[in-house]
Structure formats: C-alpha cells, structure tokens
Design a protein around this motif. Structure first.
Motif, PDB file in Angstrom:
ATOM      1  N   SER A 285       0.822  -1.212   0.000  1.00 22.93           N
ATOM      2  CA  SER A 285       0.000   0.000   0.000  1.00 22.93           C
ATOM      3  C   SER A 285       0.853   1.259   0.000  1.00 22.93           C
ATOM      4  O   SER A 285       0.414   2.326  -0.437  1.00 22.93           O
ATOM      5  CB  SER A 285      -0.929   0.009   1.214  1.00 22.93           C
ATOM      6  N   TYR A 365      -9.770   0.036   6.295  1.00 23.20           N
ATOM      7  CA  TYR A 365     -10.845  -0.273   5.361  1.00 23.20           C
ATOM      8  C   TYR A 365     -11.822  -1.249   6.008  1.00 23.20           C
ATOM      9  O   TYR A 365     -11.421  -2.120   6.784  1.00 23.20           O
ATOM     10  CB  TYR A 365     -10.278  -0.912   4.094  1.00 23.20           C
ATOM     11  N   HIS A 390     -12.283   4.001   6.104  1.00 27.17           N
ATOM     12  CA  HIS A 390     -12.590   3.995   4.666  1.00 27.17           C
ATOM     13  C   HIS A 390     -13.618   2.887   4.464  1.00 27.17           C
ATOM     14  O   HIS A 390     -13.278   1.710   4.402  1.00 27.17           O
ATOM     15  CB  HIS A 390     -11.315   3.712   3.857  1.00 27.17           C
ATOM     16  N   GLU A 392     -16.516   0.895   2.428  1.00 27.39           N
ATOM     17  CA  GLU A 392     -16.924   0.618   1.051  1.00 27.39           C
ATOM     18  C   GLU A 392     -17.605  -0.739   0.976  1.00 27.39           C
ATOM     19  O   GLU A 392     -17.741  -1.427   1.983  1.00 27.39           O
ATOM     20  CB  GLU A 392     -15.714   0.681   0.122  1.00 27.39           C
ATOM     21  N   ALA A 396     -15.708  -3.904  -3.463  1.00 28.29           N
ATOM     22  CA  ALA A 396     -14.693  -2.867  -3.618  1.00 28.29           C
ATOM     23  C   ALA A 396     -13.499  -3.119  -2.706  1.00 28.29           C
ATOM     24  O   ALA A 396     -12.335  -2.964  -3.121  1.00 28.29           O
ATOM     25  CB  ALA A 396     -15.296  -1.499  -3.329  1.00 28.29           C
ATOM     26  N   ASN A 399     -11.414  -5.989  -4.079  1.00 32.48           N
ATOM     27  CA  ASN A 399     -10.623  -5.566  -5.231  1.00 32.48           C
ATOM     28  C   ASN A 399      -9.459  -4.664  -4.821  1.00 32.48           C
ATOM     29  O   ASN A 399      -8.342  -4.785  -5.348  1.00 32.48           O
ATOM     30  CB  ASN A 399     -11.509  -4.857  -6.248  1.00 32.48           C
ATOM     31  N   ASP A 400      -9.708  -3.747  -3.877  1.00 31.39           N
ATOM     32  CA  ASP A 400      -8.634  -2.866  -3.405  1.00 31.39           C
ATOM     33  C   ASP A 400      -7.539  -3.655  -2.705  1.00 31.39           C
ATOM     34  O   ASP A 400      -6.341  -3.377  -2.877  1.00 31.39           O
ATOM     35  CB  ASP A 400      -9.201  -1.808  -2.454  1.00 31.39           C
ATOM     36  N   GLN A 401      -7.949  -4.656  -1.924  1.00 26.92           N
ATOM     37  CA  GLN A 401      -6.943  -5.450  -1.221  1.00 26.92           C
ATOM     38  C   GLN A 401      -6.135  -6.297  -2.199  1.00 26.92           C
ATOM     39  O   GLN A 401      -4.906  -6.408  -2.075  1.00 26.92           O
ATOM     40  CB  GLN A 401      -7.614  -6.329  -0.167  1.00 26.92           C
ATOM     41  N   LYS A 405      -3.757  -2.021  -2.225  1.00 23.92           N
ATOM     42  CA  LYS A 405      -3.988  -0.638  -1.830  1.00 23.92           C
ATOM     43  C   LYS A 405      -4.357  -0.468  -0.358  1.00 23.92           C
ATOM     44  O   LYS A 405      -4.504   0.660   0.103  1.00 23.92           O
ATOM     45  CB  LYS A 405      -5.106  -0.036  -2.686  1.00 23.92           C
ATOM     46  N   VAL A 406      -4.512  -1.559   0.367  1.00 22.93           N
ATOM     47  CA  VAL A 406      -5.115  -1.489   1.699  1.00 22.93           C
ATOM     48  C   VAL A 406      -4.055  -1.695   2.781  1.00 22.93           C
ATOM     49  O   VAL A 406      -3.474  -2.781   2.891  1.00 22.93           O
ATOM     50  CB  VAL A 406      -6.225  -2.554   1.841  1.00 22.93           C
TER      51      VAL A 406
END
Length: 509
Positions: A285, A365, A390, A392, A396, A399-401, A405-406
């Motif tokens: 991240s 997240y 954060h 969501e 989402a 997908n971010d993980q 990005k997490v």
C-alpha cells in the motif's frame, strides 16, 4: 475500548418510518416471506460473489451434488446418488435421474462437467476460486456419471461438494453467458429466482417441480423476497411495522429490547464467522508502510481489547479469538496461536521501538460492522495509531486489497459454512489472490495439510501455519461472531451456527 454508544430504536419510529418499496407486502396472508439485509451481492451467481447474502440466495435456488445435514453433519445424496474413490485423486460420482432445471432443461452429467470445468477456467473470473481449485478437471463417464480428477489428494472434498459448489445448466449458461445468467439465473433448487432488481433485491417463487428425493423438504412458503435496506435502524423499523418478516445482525442491545415485543421473535447465538484485522506486511500500500514492521503489527494485536469487544459489543456467546480460524473447524489448534493479551502499554512500547513514538496515521478499510470498526479505531487511537475509516462495499474492498492498496482492513469470514480450516487459512495464506502475506513456509505447510490423507499430518501442518500467522501478526484475529435474528412471531424459523438461514424449512404458524 472506545465503545460506540448505541440507542435502541424507539417504538415510535415504527409508526413514522417510510416503508421500503417492494412489490409484495410481508405477511402469511399472501404467503410471501420478505427478508431484509444490508448488502447486495455483486452478482447473483454463487461462484461470483463472496458475500453471505449471495450464499443464502444460492442455497435457495441451486443444489449441490452432496448435502450435509446441519444437525447430524452426515453427508447425504442430493444431485448425486452415490460416490466412491477410485484412488486418492479420482472420485466417481453417479447422478440423479429425473431432475430438471427451472427452465425445463434436464439435469445430466453435461451440466456437472460444464459447471466445474468452466469455473476452473480463467475466463470464469470466479471470486472464490479456492472452493474448486483442488480439482484438476471433471470428465463425463456417461450421461449420469462423472469423474472428478483432483490435482492432489484432498481430504476435505466432500465438505466442499456439499457447500459452495452448485451446479449450473450447461446449455442455458452457454446461451446467455455470465451477464445474462446474473439477470435471469436458473438452477434446480427449491426456489426459482423470478426477478433480480439491481440495488433493491431478488424475488423467488417456490419450485413446485422440485425433485421428491431431495434431502431438503419441499418449501412450505410459496414466495420469498430479499430486499436491500442498508440502514440498520430502518431494517428494524420495517420489521416492527410488518413491512418485512425477517432480519438478522441485530445489535445485541436492540435485540434485548425487542424481545419484549409480542409480535416478534428474537433468537441468536455464536456462528462460524470470525472477525479479524488484516495488515499490509508486504508494504504494497506504500513503500514506507508502518505495517511492514513486525513490531507495529504486534502493537496492533496488543492494542485491541478483544474481551471487551466480545462481551460488550458482539455479545450473544461471542468469544475473544487469537487463532485465525473458527474453533470447531478441523485443524484449528487454539493452543498454537500466540495470545496477545490486551496491553496498551506494551503496544506503545513496541511502537516506540519501531520508531513511531508519536504514533502514525493510517486508513482502516471495512465493509460492515461499523460499530465494531469504531471500537477498533478507538483502541488504536489510545496507543497512537490514528486510523481513518474507509468504508466501502465488500466487492470494492476485495478488489482494493487484491490490488495492494489497503494498509489495514477490518474483515470477517464465515468459511462458507465449511468446517475445515482449509476454507479460511488456506483461502487467505496459500498464494492465491487474497494472500497478502506471501509467506513461502505457509504455502508449503498448507499445501501439505490440504492434501495429506493422514489427519495427524494435516493437524501438525495447520498447527505450524497458525503459529506462524500469529507470531508474524499477519492477521490480528478478534472475536467469534454471534448473530441475532428477529422475525415475525407468525413465522417458524430455525437458526444454525453456520449462519445460513434455510428459508426452505420455514413455515407460517
């Protein structure tokens, strides 16, 4: 622990709330059971969602080859009539004759072969690939016999064939594709999905042609509607006004106050779901991510008041948890886990040693359980970790993980009701898309544990994995979940620890 103060929904709210719009009113008078939840599956296909609501709908509309009785734990024939191992990697399955899909197509070996081979292929983009990746391929023996060829021995095969592995109609799916299937799905299950309304819910009708020899009963209730109501207080108010019949995940304090209402039944208990924090130990991240430092991850573990969370927030039989699995699952050795007692001073000391004497800022997240996340944020703030929420959707966050990005995530996992740790530890630490640790030793131990036919070998390797995961604090396991269900007193409903409401068993009083 910073406990989020909750206010019970006042009775007057029930008379003032605007009723959620859907086509049928909830009541036994029109034989329609309306159940509400906060989240909507991103795809109605059970292979293309990891959300629990999707699992629930999947069990209503589709069947699996094998059925596991939730009371006895025994495996029973469903779409399969019998099965036998030809050797450790070849499973011969004979199929039931006379079963039809909701669109009238006859069920046969072609459907089983297509379903599994398609889901195994990259083009399927299945989100829970671990449920089938133990298979190499499936081949047709004759019209009502198939052979599942395994990559390696897999002792938990029956547990998976009785769980998250429904059978799709080959001809219809090839005709409409995944997008068309998600809008007009077809299965063999006890209910037919008649309408999928994006952002609102799903309508189901009893399958009056459901096969008589199924191990589950023909449903007593003719129609079911699933409605999406994101706000918890609104869901409760809708139940109180009779706009919906059934809700779940009712906060414990509100569940207690609702027990006095004569038109409602409230029940609950511990489930197989666990909550945990996942930390970015690889630094994907950010190059300078504090979570790359073991001492920071251990500080997070020491900072969390698990006992307080279990007893004061979750309640209903919830337990503090230190192992990354549910205690009843095969291979979940609680004694192998490092137990990080609640010790804020120890957490601050570790942060200072790691160079964060003044703490640091980060994002956390999450996709559910805002009250629990706020409690975690409060505990972290006490030791100097300033976490911004954060929030969501599940899809989402997943997908971010997967995209790296997490930095820190609050998540929960119910293992798809599979009572084997391969459904959680191997799903997240065996090199797949959701493996954020990328630990080569874990990969080796879990590969051995998942494929050995010797229970002692499996248990020993799972023990090593649990010890490594907790020593390295890749996760901070938090609590076991309890789930409170509230529903109309006109409804007969039985809750199970696997967190799967079996509405085909429900009936009106």
């Amino acid at each position: 622990m910073a406990l989020l103060a909750r206010v019970a929904v006042p009775l007057t709210l029930a008379s003032t709330v605007l009723v959620f719009s859907h086509s049928a009113e909830a009541s036994k008078d029109n034989d329609t059971l309306v159940f509400a939840s906060d989240s909507e599956p991103e795809n109605i296909s059970p292979y293309h969602t990891g959300l629990r609501e999707g699992v629930v709908l999947g069990r209503l509309a589709w069947d699996t080859l094998i059925y596991r009785d939730p009371r006895s734990g025994q495996y029973q024939p469903m779409l399969a009539t019998d099965w036998s191992w030809e050797d450790s990697t070849h499973l011969l399955i004979h199929l039931r004759r006379g079963v039809t899909f909701h669109n009238g197509d006859g069920f046969s070996a072609d459907d089983v072969v297509f379903t599994f081979n398609y889901i195994l292929s990259p083009e399927s983009k299945a989100v829970s690939r671990q449920n089938t990746d133990w298979m190499d391929h499936v081949e047709k023996v004759d019209d009502y016999s198939v052979r599942i060829v395994l990559k390696k021995p897999f002792p938990a095969a029956f547990e998976y064939l009785a769980g998250p592995t429904p059978i799709f109609p080959a001809r219809y799916f090839k005709q409409v594709g995944l997008e068309g299937f998600s809008k007009a799905p077809v299965g063999t299950g006890p209910y037919v999905i008649t309408k999928v309304i994006s952002g609102q819910g799903v309508h189901l009708q009893r399958n009056d042609h459901y096969f008589a020899d199924s191990p589950i009963p023909k449903p007593a209730i003719s129609k079911i509607e699933f409605v999406v109501i994101p706000d918890a207080d609104t869901r409760i108010a809708q139940l109180m006004t009779g706009a919906v019949d059934w809700i779940w995940r009712v906060p414990s304090d509100q569940a207690e106050s609702m027990q006095a209402m004569p038109n409602l039944t409230v029940t609950g208990g511990e489930t197989m779901r666990i909550g945990y924090l996942a930390m970015d130990s690889q630094g994907t991240s950010a190059a300078d991510s504090p979570f790359k430092d073991l001492r920071v991850r251990q500080a997070v573990d020491y900072a969390i008041n698990r006992e307080g969370m279990a007893k004061e927030l979750v309640r209903g039989g919830s337990r503090a948890l230190y192992a990354p699995c549910y205690p009843s699952q095969f291979g979940c050795d609680l004694n192998a886990a490092v137990q990080y007692a609640y010790d804020p001073e120890k957490a601050r000391s570790l942060l200072q040693l790691a160079g964060y004497a003044d703490g640091f800022d980060t994002e956390i997240y999450a996709y559910r359980d805002r009250d629990l996340v706020e409690a975690v944020i409060g505990d972290l703030r006490k030791v100097g970790i300033r976490a911004r929420l954060h929030f969501e959707t599940f899809a989402a966050l997943r997908n971010d993980q997967r995209a790296g990005k997490v930095p820190l995530a609050f998540q929960s996992w119910g293992s798809g009701a599979i009572n084997d740790v391969s459904a959680i530890i191997s799903a997240f630490f065996k090199g797949g898309a959701d493996d954020i640790a990328k630990d080569a030793d874990l990969l080796n131990w879990l590969s051995t544990a998942d494929t050995s036919m010797d229970d002692k070998v499996r248990q020993e390797n799972y023990r090593k994995a649990i010890q490594r995961i907790t020593e390295q604090a890749y996760w901070a396991p938090l609590v076991t979940y309890s789930t409170n269900y509230a529903f109309s007193s006109d409804l007969n409903f039985t809750a199970y620890p696997d967190e799967l409401p079996r509405f085909y068993e429900a009936s009106w009083k």
